[in-house]
Scaffold this motif. Structure first.
Motif, PDB file in Angstrom:
ATOM      1  N   SER A  34      10.922  94.252  31.069  1.00 17.64           N
ATOM      2  CA  SER A  34      11.047  93.675  32.407  1.00 17.64           C
ATOM      3  C   SER A  34      11.044  94.798  33.435  1.00 17.64           C
ATOM      4  O   SER A  34      11.222  95.977  33.094  1.00 17.64           O
ATOM      5  CB  SER A  34      12.344  92.871  32.546  1.00 17.64           C
ATOM      6  OG  SER A  34      13.468  93.736  32.437  1.00 17.64           O
ATOM      7  N   ALA A  35      10.859  94.423  34.713  1.00 11.51           N
ATOM      8  CA  ALA A  35      10.893  95.413  35.792  1.00 11.51           C
ATOM      9  C   ALA A  35      12.281  96.040  35.902  1.00 11.51           C
ATOM     10  O   ALA A  35      12.414  97.239  36.201  1.00 11.51           O
ATOM     11  CB  ALA A  35      10.501  94.757  37.112  1.00 11.51           C
ATOM     12  N   LYS A  36      13.311  95.249  35.643  1.00  9.57           N
ATOM     13  CA  LYS A  36      14.673  95.772  35.707  1.00  9.57           C
ATOM     14  C   LYS A  36      14.890  96.845  34.645  1.00  9.57           C
ATOM     15  O   LYS A  36      15.506  97.885  34.914  1.00  9.57           O
ATOM     16  CB  LYS A  36      15.671  94.623  35.521  1.00  9.57           C
ATOM     17  CG  LYS A  36      17.119  95.036  35.685  1.00  9.57           C
ATOM     18  CD  LYS A  36      18.043  93.831  35.568  1.00  9.57           C
ATOM     19  CE  LYS A  36      19.499  94.247  35.756  1.00  9.57           C
ATOM     20  NZ  LYS A  36      20.416  93.074  35.629  1.00  9.57           N
ATOM     21  N   GLN A  37      14.397  96.615  33.446  1.00 13.59           N
ATOM     22  CA  GLN A  37      14.519  97.613  32.378  1.00 13.59           C
ATOM     23  C   GLN A  37      13.717  98.864  32.713  1.00 13.59           C
ATOM     24  O   GLN A  37      14.144  99.983  32.415  1.00 13.59           O
ATOM     25  CB  GLN A  37      14.031  97.008  31.065  1.00 13.59           C
ATOM     26  CG  GLN A  37      14.952  95.970  30.466  1.00 13.59           C
ATOM     27  CD  GLN A  37      16.297  96.559  30.049  1.00 13.59           C
ATOM     28  OE1 GLN A  37      16.357  97.561  29.337  1.00 13.59           O
ATOM     29  NE2 GLN A  37      17.375  95.939  30.511  1.00 13.59           N
ATOM     30  N   ALA A  38      12.569  98.708  33.329  1.00 15.46           N
ATOM     31  CA  ALA A  38      11.756  99.856  33.714  1.00 15.46           C
ATOM     32  C   ALA A  38      12.484 100.713  34.747  1.00 15.46           C
ATOM     33  O   ALA A  38      12.481 101.947  34.670  1.00 15.46           O
ATOM     34  CB  ALA A  38      10.410  99.383  34.264  1.00 15.46           C
ATOM     35  N   ALA A  39      13.113 100.048  35.739  1.00  7.31           N
ATOM     36  CA  ALA A  39      13.870 100.781  36.757  1.00  7.31           C
ATOM     37  C   ALA A  39      15.066 101.507  36.142  1.00  7.31           C
ATOM     38  O   ALA A  39      15.378 102.648  36.500  1.00  7.31           O
ATOM     39  CB  ALA A  39      14.327  99.826  37.856  1.00  7.31           C
ATOM     40  N   LYS A  40      15.740 100.836  35.204  1.00  3.20           N
ATOM     41  CA  LYS A  40      16.877 101.479  34.525  1.00  3.20           C
ATOM     42  C   LYS A  40      16.439 102.721  33.761  1.00  3.20           C
ATOM     43  O   LYS A  40      17.191 103.703  33.656  1.00  3.20           O
ATOM     44  CB  LYS A  40      17.545 100.483  33.575  1.00  3.20           C
ATOM     45  CG  LYS A  40      18.411  99.446  34.257  1.00  3.20           C
ATOM     46  CD  LYS A  40      19.093  98.542  33.230  1.00  3.20           C
ATOM     47  CE  LYS A  40      20.036  97.554  33.904  1.00  3.20           C
ATOM     48  NZ  LYS A  40      20.716  96.679  32.924  1.00  3.20           N
ATOM     49  N   SER A  41      15.234 102.701  33.226  1.00  2.00           N
ATOM     50  CA  SER A  41      14.758 103.855  32.457  1.00  2.00           C
ATOM     51  C   SER A  41      14.633 105.098  33.340  1.00  2.00           C
ATOM     52  O   SER A  41      14.889 106.216  32.888  1.00  2.00           O
ATOM     53  CB  SER A  41      13.404 103.531  31.814  1.00  2.00           C
ATOM     54  OG  SER A  41      12.361 103.462  32.769  1.00  2.00           O
ATOM     55  N   ILE A  42      14.254 104.896  34.601  1.00  2.00           N
ATOM     56  CA  ILE A  42      14.154 106.029  35.529  1.00  2.00           C
ATOM     57  C   ILE A  42      15.522 106.654  35.746  1.00  2.00           C
ATOM     58  O   ILE A  42      15.689 107.879  35.684  1.00  2.00           O
ATOM     59  CB  ILE A  42      13.554 105.575  36.870  1.00  2.00           C
ATOM     60  CG1 ILE A  42      12.114 105.112  36.681  1.00  2.00           C
ATOM     61  CG2 ILE A  42      13.612 106.701  37.904  1.00  2.00           C
ATOM     62  CD1 ILE A  42      11.473 104.598  37.961  1.00  2.00           C
ATOM     63  N   TRP A  43      16.519 105.826  35.993  1.00  2.00           N
ATOM     64  CA  TRP A  43      17.858 106.355  36.259  1.00  2.00           C
ATOM     65  C   TRP A  43      18.470 107.008  35.022  1.00  2.00           C
ATOM     66  O   TRP A  43      19.174 108.019  35.138  1.00  2.00           O
ATOM     67  CB  TRP A  43      18.769 105.239  36.782  1.00  2.00           C
ATOM     68  CG  TRP A  43      18.451 104.890  38.195  1.00  2.00           C
ATOM     69  CD1 TRP A  43      17.907 103.733  38.658  1.00  2.00           C
ATOM     70  CD2 TRP A  43      18.619 105.731  39.337  1.00  2.00           C
ATOM     71  NE1 TRP A  43      17.732 103.792  40.017  1.00  2.00           N
ATOM     72  CE2 TRP A  43      18.160 104.998  40.464  1.00  2.00           C
ATOM     73  CE3 TRP A  43      19.106 107.023  39.518  1.00  2.00           C
ATOM     74  CZ2 TRP A  43      18.188 105.533  41.748  1.00  2.00           C
ATOM     75  CZ3 TRP A  43      19.126 107.563  40.804  1.00  2.00           C
ATOM     76  CH2 TRP A  43      18.674 106.820  41.899  1.00  2.00           C
ATOM     77  N   LEU A  44      18.203 106.460  33.854  1.00  2.00           N
ATOM     78  CA  LEU A  44      18.688 107.098  32.633  1.00  2.00           C
ATOM     79  C   LEU A  44      18.094 108.492  32.500  1.00  2.00           C
ATOM     80  O   LEU A  44      18.801 109.449  32.153  1.00  2.00           O
ATOM     81  CB  LEU A  44      18.329 106.252  31.415  1.00  2.00           C
ATOM     82  CG  LEU A  44      18.735 106.840  30.051  1.00  2.00           C
ATOM     83  CD1 LEU A  44      20.244 107.048  29.977  1.00  2.00           C
ATOM     84  CD2 LEU A  44      18.261 105.934  28.912  1.00  2.00           C
ATOM     85  N   CYS A  45      16.803 108.619  32.779  1.00  2.00           N
ATOM     86  CA  CYS A  45      16.156 109.935  32.732  1.00  2.00           C
ATOM     87  C   CYS A  45      16.826 110.908  33.690  1.00  2.00           C
ATOM     88  O   CYS A  45      17.110 112.051  33.325  1.00  2.00           O
ATOM     89  CB  CYS A  45      14.667 109.787  33.077  1.00  2.00           C
ATOM     90  SG  CYS A  45      13.847 111.343  33.482  1.00  2.00           S
ATOM     91  N   VAL A  46      17.091 110.472  34.915  1.00  2.00           N
ATOM     92  CA  VAL A  46      17.679 111.356  35.930  1.00  2.00           C
ATOM     93  C   VAL A  46      19.050 111.848  35.503  1.00  2.00           C
ATOM     94  O   VAL A  46      19.354 113.050  35.555  1.00  2.00           O
ATOM     95  CB  VAL A  46      17.769 110.629  37.290  1.00  2.00           C
ATOM     96  CG1 VAL A  46      18.602 111.442  38.282  1.00  2.00           C
ATOM     97  CG2 VAL A  46      16.373 110.389  37.849  1.00  2.00           C
TER      98      VAL A  46
END
Length: 531
Positions: A263-275
């Protein structure tokens, strides 16, 4: 001379075989292009986040960052500090946009907005950026393994490159992501192990490292004066924001991962996890560089071999031992920073641990290279082959194009790495090349997404002028002394900042002028009709 023991070689060989086995395992699932390029949208967000983190944590970070900290200070860490703001913009605006379009390529939208020239220009910039990235990473891994094995850098790039090509071709994006999850853990463990061994061998421990670092300004983030001609805090912050915005928002490596999420929400969460993973991890590598500097300040005799080797590389083959020794004594830490960590590994890390750390460095290289190859192959297939040569590809034909694109990009990346042999700092070269190629691409993309009224003509004009500005900023330093007034006065890291803003702001200005002309014309017509 081979400095690796049998146990170390066995660990490295086992790691390479395991990576190929992963590719073979996932090859069974790659029956169509959607599975190969986006894993049919079945990857959980946390795995994508670890995958993006592993891509950021390349061998440029593993080797270039400690080398930079050893040779200068922590100025480059400001790049990491800029990541949260770029991540916020990407998660808030770019991820929902890409998920709503459904296009696997990040650059298809540019053609819909401005025409085929915009898409082609962005694709060329992206592919050049990938070759620079892959080449610099190949160079970094070869630099380390040459110190450990004695094999030529060309041979090392060839062997590792073949292994990476095999598992990337076979496994597709799903193999890339799941191997990067494992590789991210291996890299972090390897870095912690290196730091532990440095401190363990350091008389006085952490306290001595801090003392020597403070005495030599090793913890400085750069000057805070508003000076854009030097690598100040503000220059690196601006550079980092624009590069990270390009990474999270425009780079196919990352955009393609957003499509693999459920989902788009999971994709956005992946960015923050990386950061939140990369910020402390990058700091760890700066600490390693400063710790190595302190260690060799306490034991200067242990670094002489590296300095002599660098000096010998800079002098003709006929140079005498006295000439080499004199040149070595004049070298600055920045002249041999990239070679310090490989040297420490050769001389101070116990048998078995070397194999683990080399595997960590290999994983750092392989994750970034494999993701770059997969993304480049996707762009080649969707934006070049399918767009210009065969618009009605069958599933089998598309799979062949993806496989061929992966192999070609891998081979070209190896060639780029070989061409880089002899450079001073792998991190500096990567930063400069990525800034040049990414500037135009990011500026054009921001114009396409933010300004809905900008026309094809206005975007093309702004891009041409922006490219001319980028070329001037890049090459004007070589102008003769009588034309010194025409040289770029800004630091090279400002190329992406100025280039991006030139295209974006000029495009907005041209759009505004056109709308004003139309408004004036409409008013004039109304007056005439009334009269």
């Amino acid at each position: 001379m081979n400095n690796l023991r049998l146990l170390d070689l066995a660990i490295i060989a086992l790691y390479l075989v395991a990576m190929i086995a992963v590719g073979v395992y996932f090859a069974r699932k790659n029956k169509n292009p959607e599975q190969y390029s986006s894993a049919s949208g079945t990857i959980p967000g946390w795995a994508i986040g670890l995958s993006i983190y592993a891509t950021f944590l390349s061998s440029n970070t593993f080797l270039g960052v400690p080398g930079k900290a050893f040779g200068t200070n922590w100025n480059a860490f400001v790049f990491s500090i800029s990541m949260p703001l770029a991540a916020w913009v990407a998660a808030r605006y770019f991820v929902p946009f890409y998920r709503s379009t459904g296009e696997i390529s990040a650059y298809t939208h540019l053609e819909k907005r401005f025409g085929s020239w915009a898409r082609t220009y962005a694709v060329v910039c992206f592919l050049l950026t990938q070759l620079a990235r892959i080449g610099s990473i190949f160079f970094g891994i070869a630099l380390t393994l040459q110190a450990l094995t004695g094999f030529s850098m060309e041979m090392i790039m060839l062997v590792t490159g073949v292994c990476i090509i095999i598992y990337t071709v076979l496994g597709g994006i799903e193999a890339v992501i799941w191997t990067e999850v494992v590789q991210g853990v291996i890299k972090t463990f390897g870095a912690l192990l290196i730091l532990y061994l440095i401190i363990e061998n350091m008389p006085g421990g952490v306290g001595k490292v801090v003392e020597i670092g403070q005495q030599n300004g090793k913890f400085s983030l750069g000057g805070f004066a508003p000076d854009f001609t030097q690598s100040t805090f503000w220059v690196v912050l601006l550079y980092g924001f624009f590069i990270n915005l390009n990474n999270f928002g425009v780079d196919q490596n990352y955009v393609q991962r957003y499509h693999t999420a459920t989902s788009a929400k999971q994709a956005a969460k992946s960015i923050w996890l990386c950061v939140w993973l990369y910020l402390p991890a990058s700091l760890l590598f700066f600490v390693i560089g400063s710790a190595l500097f302190a260690y060799y300040q306490v034991h200067p005799e242990l670094i002489e071999a590296v300095k002599l080797k660098v000096a010998a590389e800079r002098l003709p083959l006929t140079a005498t031992a006295a000439q080499i020794s004199q040149t070595a004594s004049q070298l600055l830490p920045s002249d041999y920073g990239d070679k310090v960590m490989p040297h420490f590994m050769v001389t101070k890390i116990p048998t078995g641990f070397v194999g683990l750390i080399v595997s960590a460095i290999l994983s750092a290289a392989m994750s970034t290279i494999s993701s770059g190859m997969n993304a480049s192959a996707t762009v080649f297939t969707a934006d070049i082959y399918e767009r210009y040569w065969n618009t009605k590809l069958t599933g089998r034909q598309m799979m062949r194009a993806l496989h061929l694109g992966t192999v070609v990009v891998g081979l070209l990346g190896m060639g780029t790495g070989i061409a880089m042999i002899g450079i001073k700092s792998v991190l500096d070269v990567w930063w400069e090349l990525s800034g040049i190629f990414a500037a135009g691409m990011l500026g054009l993309f921001l114009l396409a997404v933010i300004s809905r009224q900008t026309s094809n003509h206005e975007a093309l004009t702004a891009t041409i002028i922006g490219v001319l500005v980028i070329l001037w900023m890049t090459f004007s330093a070589s102008l003769p002394d009588n034309l010194v007034v025409l040289r770029n006065p800004l630091h090279k890291s400002m190329i992406i900042v100025v280039g991006t803003l030139t295209i974006f702001l000029l495009g907005l200005l041209l759009t505004r002028l056109r709308r004003n002309r139309l408004a004036v014309g409409a008013t004039h017509n109304e007056v005439q009709q009334t009269a």
